[in-house]
Design a protein around this motif. Sequence first.
Motif, PDB file in Angstrom:
ATOM      1  N   VAL A   1      43.973  20.046 137.016  1.00 34.20           N
ATOM      2  CA  VAL A   1      43.277  21.015 136.698  1.00 34.20           C
ATOM      3  C   VAL A   1      41.837  19.993 136.284  1.00 34.20           C
ATOM      4  O   VAL A   1      42.428  18.244 136.078  1.00 34.20           O
ATOM      5  CB  VAL A   1      43.666  21.572 135.252  1.00 34.20           C
ATOM      6  CG1 VAL A   1      42.690  22.063 134.198  1.00 34.20           C
ATOM      7  CG2 VAL A   1      44.600  22.356 136.020  1.00 34.20           C
ATOM      8  N   TRP A   2      40.185  20.580 136.801  1.00 35.47           N
ATOM      9  CA  TRP A   2      39.832  19.758 136.126  1.00 35.47           C
ATOM     10  C   TRP A   2      38.975  19.308 134.653  1.00 35.47           C
ATOM     11  O   TRP A   2      40.137  19.620 133.740  1.00 35.47           O
ATOM     12  CB  TRP A   2      38.074  20.631 136.431  1.00 35.47           C
ATOM     13  CG  TRP A   2      38.428  21.719 137.582  1.00 35.47           C
ATOM     14  CD1 TRP A   2      38.497  21.276 138.976  1.00 35.47           C
ATOM     15  CD2 TRP A   2      37.740  22.841 137.707  1.00 35.47           C
ATOM     16  NE1 TRP A   2      38.196  22.713 139.448  1.00 35.47           N
ATOM     17  CE2 TRP A   2      37.789  22.875 139.076  1.00 35.47           C
ATOM     18  CE3 TRP A   2      36.378  23.955 136.472  1.00 35.47           C
ATOM     19  CZ2 TRP A   2      36.484  24.794 139.174  1.00 35.47           C
ATOM     20  CZ3 TRP A   2      36.587  24.754 137.113  1.00 35.47           C
ATOM     21  CH2 TRP A   2      36.449  25.818 137.975  1.00 35.47           C
ATOM     22  N   PRO A   3      39.246  17.990 134.889  1.00 37.01           N
ATOM     23  CA  PRO A   3      38.620  17.104 133.437  1.00 37.01           C
ATOM     24  C   PRO A   3      38.237  18.249 132.331  1.00 37.01           C
ATOM     25  O   PRO A   3      39.023  18.307 130.755  1.00 37.01           O
ATOM     26  CB  PRO A   3      38.893  15.828 133.782  1.00 37.01           C
ATOM     27  CG  PRO A   3      38.744  15.698 134.796  1.00 37.01           C
ATOM     28  CD  PRO A   3      38.542  16.959 135.634  1.00 37.01           C
ATOM     29  N   GLU A   4      37.194  19.486 132.259  1.00 35.17           N
ATOM     30  CA  GLU A   4      36.790  19.402 131.345  1.00 35.17           C
ATOM     31  C   GLU A   4      37.078  20.615 131.411  1.00 35.17           C
ATOM     32  O   GLU A   4      37.255  21.196 129.563  1.00 35.17           O
ATOM     33  CB  GLU A   4      34.622  19.195 132.132  1.00 35.17           C
ATOM     34  CG  GLU A   4      34.728  20.529 133.196  1.00 35.17           C
ATOM     35  CD  GLU A   4      33.115  20.865 133.678  1.00 35.17           C
ATOM     36  OE1 GLU A   4      32.885  20.851 133.036  1.00 35.17           O
ATOM     37  OE2 GLU A   4      33.401  20.739 135.512  1.00 35.17           O
ATOM     38  N   MET A   5      38.007  21.069 131.722  1.00 33.73           N
ATOM     39  CA  MET A   5      38.923  22.763 131.581  1.00 33.73           C
ATOM     40  C   MET A   5      40.032  22.051 130.968  1.00 33.73           C
ATOM     41  O   MET A   5      40.151  22.544 129.736  1.00 33.73           O
ATOM     42  CB  MET A   5      39.319  22.835 132.853  1.00 33.73           C
ATOM     43  CG  MET A   5      40.203  23.996 132.651  1.00 33.73           C
ATOM     44  SD  MET A   5      39.603  25.612 132.162  1.00 33.73           S
ATOM     45  CE  MET A   5      40.822  27.215 132.121  1.00 33.73           C
TER      46      MET A   5
END
Length: 125
Positions: A25-29
């Motif tokens: 999963v995207w780090p910013e998510m």
Amino acid sequence: MPRVCFTLQVRQDRMAEYVERHAAVWPEMLQALHDTGWHDYSLFLREDGLLVGYLETPDLAAAQAGMARTDVNARWQAEMAEFFEELDLPPDQGFWQLSEVFHLEDQLAALPPQSPSSTQTPQDQ
């Protein structure tokens, strides 16, 4: 902290890709989920596509509203929507929330204190 459990139905022809997307999963998510109150968040997928989610949060509505205010959530939900069957809302709003009917630790904590002799088994006596 309140516990939340929910279900969604992943399209069977998209299950492998769904799992792959959630392996990274995207780090910013990830950071947005944490920052908006999604704690101990897990997803479980059954072989027929039943997805079960679990999280702890002080306030689910506030956690959802916090995510709705982030750009990363809008992008993520748009990409994830195609993976689900019969969903008219974004996945983070269209899930079926389950009612909790039992939690071991809550019931154990509610028991009256017992004396050591009352907890002995017949073999101990």
